[in-house]
Design a protein around this motif. Structure first.
Motif, PDB file in Angstrom:
ATOM      1  N   PRO A  46      -5.400   2.925  -6.692  1.00  0.00           N
ATOM      2  CA  PRO A  46      -5.905   3.964  -5.781  1.00  0.00           C
ATOM      3  C   PRO A  46      -6.245   3.374  -4.417  1.00  0.00           C
ATOM      4  CG  PRO A  46      -6.985   4.100  -7.925  1.00  0.00           C
ATOM      5  CD  PRO A  46      -6.217   2.819  -7.919  1.00  0.00           C
ATOM      6  N   GLY A  47      -5.686   3.956  -3.377  1.00  0.00           N
ATOM      7  CA  GLY A  47      -5.946   3.466  -2.036  1.00  0.00           C
ATOM      8  C   GLY A  47      -5.051   2.328  -1.602  1.00  0.00           C
ATOM      9  N   GLY A  48      -4.205   1.845  -2.524  1.00  0.00           N
ATOM     10  CA  GLY A  48      -3.382   0.682  -2.227  1.00  0.00           C
ATOM     11  C   GLY A  48      -4.014  -0.586  -2.780  1.00  0.00           C
TER      12      GLY A  48
ATOM     13  N   ASP B  72       9.238   8.261  10.986  1.00  0.00           N
ATOM     14  CA  ASP B  72       8.030   8.857  10.410  1.00  0.00           C
ATOM     15  C   ASP B  72       8.395   9.735   9.219  1.00  0.00           C
ATOM     16  OD1 ASP B  72       9.261  10.949  11.677  1.00  0.00           O
ATOM     17  OD2 ASP B  72       7.565  11.481  12.962  1.00  0.00           O
ATOM     18  N   SER B  73       9.644   9.604   8.776  1.00  0.00           N
ATOM     19  CA  SER B  73      10.117  10.358   7.619  1.00  0.00           C
ATOM     20  C   SER B  73       9.886   9.531   6.359  1.00  0.00           C
ATOM     21  CB  SER B  73      11.604  10.701   7.767  1.00  0.00           C
ATOM     22  OG  SER B  73      12.065  11.420   6.656  1.00  0.00           O
ATOM     23  N   TYR B  74       8.621   9.430   5.968  1.00  0.00           N
ATOM     24  CA  TYR B  74       8.288   8.636   4.798  1.00  0.00           C
ATOM     25  C   TYR B  74       7.210   9.326   3.975  1.00  0.00           C
ATOM     26  CZ  TYR B  74       4.212   7.051   7.531  1.00  0.00           C
ATOM     27  OH  TYR B  74       3.062   7.005   8.278  1.00  0.00           O
ATOM     28  N   LEU B  75       7.068   8.879   2.769  1.00  0.00           N
ATOM     29  CA  LEU B  75       6.031   9.369   1.857  1.00  0.00           C
ATOM     30  C   LEU B  75       5.281   8.162   1.309  1.00  0.00           C
ATOM     31  CD1 LEU B  75       6.461  11.995  -0.985  1.00  0.00           C
ATOM     32  CD2 LEU B  75       5.476   9.774  -1.490  1.00  0.00           C
TER      33      LEU B  75
ATOM     34  N   LYS C 173     -11.264  -0.168   3.271  1.00  0.00           N
ATOM     35  CA  LYS C 173     -10.324   0.404   4.240  1.00  0.00           C
ATOM     36  C   LYS C 173     -10.978   0.561   5.605  1.00  0.00           C
ATOM     37  CE  LYS C 173      -7.816   3.940   2.914  1.00  0.00           C
ATOM     38  NZ  LYS C 173      -7.404   5.198   2.237  1.00  0.00           N
ATOM     39  N   THR C 174     -12.234   0.967   5.612  1.00  0.00           N
ATOM     40  CA  THR C 174     -12.958   1.117   6.875  1.00  0.00           C
ATOM     41  C   THR C 174     -13.117  -0.224   7.580  1.00  0.00           C
ATOM     42  OG1 THR C 174     -14.170   3.023   5.999  1.00  0.00           O
ATOM     43  CG2 THR C 174     -15.112   1.919   7.925  1.00  0.00           C
ATOM     44  N   LYS C 175     -13.428  -1.266   6.806  1.00  0.00           N
ATOM     45  CA  LYS C 175     -13.593  -2.601   7.387  1.00  0.00           C
ATOM     46  C   LYS C 175     -12.287  -3.103   7.987  1.00  0.00           C
ATOM     47  CE  LYS C 175     -17.271  -3.978   4.179  1.00  0.00           C
ATOM     48  NZ  LYS C 175     -17.627  -4.858   3.041  1.00  0.00           N
ATOM     49  N   ILE C 176     -11.188  -2.868   7.275  1.00  0.00           N
ATOM     50  CA  ILE C 176      -9.881  -3.322   7.765  1.00  0.00           C
ATOM     51  C   ILE C 176      -9.480  -2.544   9.013  1.00  0.00           C
ATOM     52  CG2 ILE C 176      -7.414  -3.298   7.206  1.00  0.00           C
ATOM     53  CD1 ILE C 176      -8.209  -4.124   4.364  1.00  0.00           C
ATOM     54  N   LYS C 177      -9.803  -1.267   9.043  1.00  0.00           N
ATOM     55  CA  LYS C 177      -9.487  -0.466  10.223  1.00  0.00           C
ATOM     56  C   LYS C 177     -10.225  -0.999  11.444  1.00  0.00           C
ATOM     57  CE  LYS C 177      -8.886   3.764   9.319  1.00  0.00           C
ATOM     58  NZ  LYS C 177      -9.074   5.174   8.913  1.00  0.00           N
ATOM     59  N   THR C 178     -11.469  -1.401  11.262  1.00  0.00           N
ATOM     60  CA  THR C 178     -12.251  -1.986  12.355  1.00  0.00           C
ATOM     61  C   THR C 178     -11.655  -3.320  12.786  1.00  0.00           C
ATOM     62  OG1 THR C 178     -14.266  -0.932  11.527  1.00  0.00           O
ATOM     63  CG2 THR C 178     -14.550  -2.786  13.030  1.00  0.00           C
ATOM     64  N   LEU C 179     -11.241  -4.111  11.822  1.00  0.00           N
ATOM     65  CA  LEU C 179     -10.675  -5.429  12.105  1.00  0.00           C
ATOM     66  C   LEU C 179      -9.356  -5.323  12.873  1.00  0.00           C
ATOM     67  CD1 LEU C 179     -11.378  -8.400  11.492  1.00  0.00           C
ATOM     68  CD2 LEU C 179     -10.026  -8.215   9.409  1.00  0.00           C
ATOM     69  N   ARG C 180      -8.576  -4.299  12.579  1.00  0.00           N
ATOM     70  CA  ARG C 180      -7.259  -4.127  13.201  1.00  0.00           C
ATOM     71  C   ARG C 180      -7.352  -3.638  14.651  1.00  0.00           C
ATOM     72  NH1 ARG C 180      -4.014   0.036  10.003  1.00  0.00           N
ATOM     73  NH2 ARG C 180      -2.350  -0.597  11.417  1.00  0.00           N
TER      74      ARG C 180
ATOM     75  N   ALA D  50      -2.617  -3.599   3.546  1.00  0.00           N
ATOM     76  CA  ALA D  50      -3.722  -3.609   2.586  1.00  0.00           C
ATOM     77  C   ALA D  50      -3.957  -2.246   1.950  1.00  0.00           C
ATOM     78  CB  ALA D  50      -5.006  -4.081   3.275  1.00  0.00           C
ATOM     79  N   GLU D  51      -3.615  -1.182   2.662  1.00  0.00           N
ATOM     80  CA  GLU D  51      -3.916   0.157   2.170  1.00  0.00           C
ATOM     81  C   GLU D  51      -2.666   1.009   2.060  1.00  0.00           C
ATOM     82  OE1 GLU D  51      -5.701   2.838   5.306  1.00  0.00           O
ATOM     83  OE2 GLU D  51      -6.207   0.873   6.137  1.00  0.00           O
ATOM     84  N   SER D  52      -2.762   2.053   1.273  1.00  0.00           N
ATOM     85  CA  SER D  52      -1.633   2.949   1.074  1.00  0.00           C
ATOM     86  C   SER D  52      -1.182   3.543   2.400  1.00  0.00           C
ATOM     87  CB  SER D  52      -2.029   4.073   0.110  1.00  0.00           C
ATOM     88  OG  SER D  52      -0.991   5.013  -0.030  1.00  0.00           O
ATOM     89  N   GLY D  53       0.115   3.506   2.643  1.00  0.00           N
ATOM     90  CA  GLY D  53       0.678   4.037   3.874  1.00  0.00           C
ATOM     91  C   GLY D  53       0.881   2.994   4.946  1.00  0.00           C
ATOM     92  N   GLY D  54       0.256   1.832   4.787  1.00  0.00           N
ATOM     93  CA  GLY D  54       0.358   0.790   5.805  1.00  0.00           C
ATOM     94  C   GLY D  54       1.747   0.210   5.923  1.00  0.00           C
TER      95      GLY D  54
END
Length: 435
Positions: free
Chosen positions: A296-298, A261-264, A313-320, A248-252
């Motif tokens: 922005p943010g994904g 971990d060699s990613y951008l 993003k905060t809500k999804i982080k809590t859900l995960r 859902a978010e950038s970097g996920g």
């Protein structure tokens, strides 16, 4: 023009002719002519940036109404990972699944399931070592269209796997057919966070035909879902883990690879362009993977969402937090339906000529025009920069006299030759002051 479909459209009645959109369009696809914006169809990548910045809401996205599901006997909702960040006080995705069934869907297929499979497939392809590094994600359709028109040298770095949205539709329909439903009666409706995915449904990249049948904007279905969530408890089984929801978010997506971990990861169309320019210059030879999101943010930052992307993003982080790492895995080799069946090809819409010789001639003409222009990039001519204005002149879409600065200098020269220059103005001012 008929070869193009675009979700992003213009409401000319609301357009005031300001230049916010022309300054932010990543492919310079917008001009202001006769006091109204005009979208150059073949250049538009449906990133939705003009929708985001238009103060008059003159840009809008074409999506399907929820009523479009009624034409299918068996209705399947495809839920993007970012959807779960739109609601307050949910501690389990099953609340979303149950709400969708209450408002008319027969089945819900979480796109996070397909995202986990794409992560698994990407991991295997990277470990095989046959891809040119760094590999560019193929998940964001706006980024793919951007590469196709502006960065053709990077096409061979793009991961040739279908996006989770498309894979979800294929898997959902196959399961429905296996359960006894006729394929033509099954409708897969994607709840879309952005206009680029609507265009990807109508004019897919990497596939000859999309299995997604309709795309309903999250903001349109959101009120119905909130109301449905109040109607009772739910008991839907989980469909994905932390990796799938992380898309859902950038970097996920990149973090879900686990093996490196060699990613951008970059988000926001201006940052994406900056990274692509650096990739062209081979500035990141050590990287394995590059994830790029136009919003922005994904996907949480899509213009068809309702929640602030940072809150989402905060809500999804809590859900995960209490989810397993992943639920969906490939049992054997990567299945054929996950691979592209159509190559990504360069679309030379930015070129001035149809042949190399014609392009050289037109670029020489462009250079001569640029020497006459003030190099202010003021946008008053209706083009975003002096260079794009010069391109328009070369193409015959504008005239040199459309430059306000040049016209002012010409008028001042005429007035000066007629004795109406600065001195007469100063004399008039002195007489006014003496009164």
């Amino acid at each position: 023009m008929s070869d193009f479909f675009h979700s992003v459209t213009l409401d000319k009645d609301k357009c005031k002719g300001c230049i916010n959109c022309i300054k932010r369009c990543p492919t310079e696809a917008i001009r202001v002519r006769d006091g109204k914006a005009d979208i150059i169809t073949e250049r538009c990548i449906d990133c939705g940036e003009c929708i985001r910045v238009c103060p008059h809401h003159a840009k809008k996205a074409i999506t399907d109404p929820l009523s479009s599901i009624e034409q299918y006997a068996y209705k399947i909702a495809l839920t993007a990972p970012s959807l779960f960040g739109q609601f307050n006080n949910i501690d389990d995705p099953d609340l979303v699944f149950s709400a969708l069934k209450r408002i008319g869907f027969d089945e819900v297929f979480d796109v996070s399931r397909a995202a986990e499979l794409v992560s698994d497939a990407t991991r295997r392809l990277l470990e095989a070592g046959n891809l040119r590094r760094p590999v560019i994600s193929s998940a964001c359709p706006a980024v793919l269209r951007l590469i196709r028109v502006r960065f053709p040298s990077l096409i061979n770095r793009v991961l040739q796997l279908v996006a989770p949205m498309e894979l979800s539709a294929r898997m959902a329909k196959d399961a429905a057919v296996a359960a006894g439903h006729r394929r033509e009666e099954v409708g897969c409706i994607f709840l879309t966070p952005c206009p680029a995915k609507v265009t990807a449904m109508r004019m897919p990249i990497g596939s000859a035909k999309s299995e997604v049948d309709a795309a309903v904007a999250v903001k349109d279905i959101y009120p119905l879902m909130v109301n449905a969530m109040k109607q009772g408890e739910s008991a839907e089984p989980p469909q994905s883990g932390r990796i799938g929801l992380g898309w859902a978010e950038s970097g996920g997506e990149a973090a879900g690879l686990l093996s490196t971990d060699s990613y951008l990861a970059a988000d926001g169309i201006e940052n994406v362009i900056s990274v692509l320019e650096d990739l062209e210059d081979n500035k990141y030879p050590h990287l394995e993977f590059v994830e790029l999101d136009a919003c922005p943010g994904g996907c949480v930052g899509g213009v068809l969402q309702v929640e602030n992307p940072y809150i989402a993003k905060t809500k999804i982080k809590t859900l995960r937090r209490y989810m397993p790492v992943s639920i969906n895995h490939l049992s054997e080799s990567i299945p054929p339906e996950m691979h592209w069946d159509v190559d990504l090809e360069y679309t030379p819409v930015m070129e001035l000529g149809k042949t190399t010789q014609e392009s050289f001639e037109k670029y020489a003409e462009l250079d001569e025009i640029l020497k006459k222009l003030p190099d202010l990039d003021c946008g008053s001519c209706g083009a975003p920069t002096c260079e794009t204005f010069a391109e328009d002149v070369v193409r015959g879409a504008a005239a040199l006299g459309d430059c306000v600065v040049l016209m002012r200098k010409k008028m001042e020269a005429i007035m000066s030759a007629a004795g109406l220059g600065e001195e007469p103005k100063r004399d008039s001012y002195q007489k006014w002051r003496a009164r």
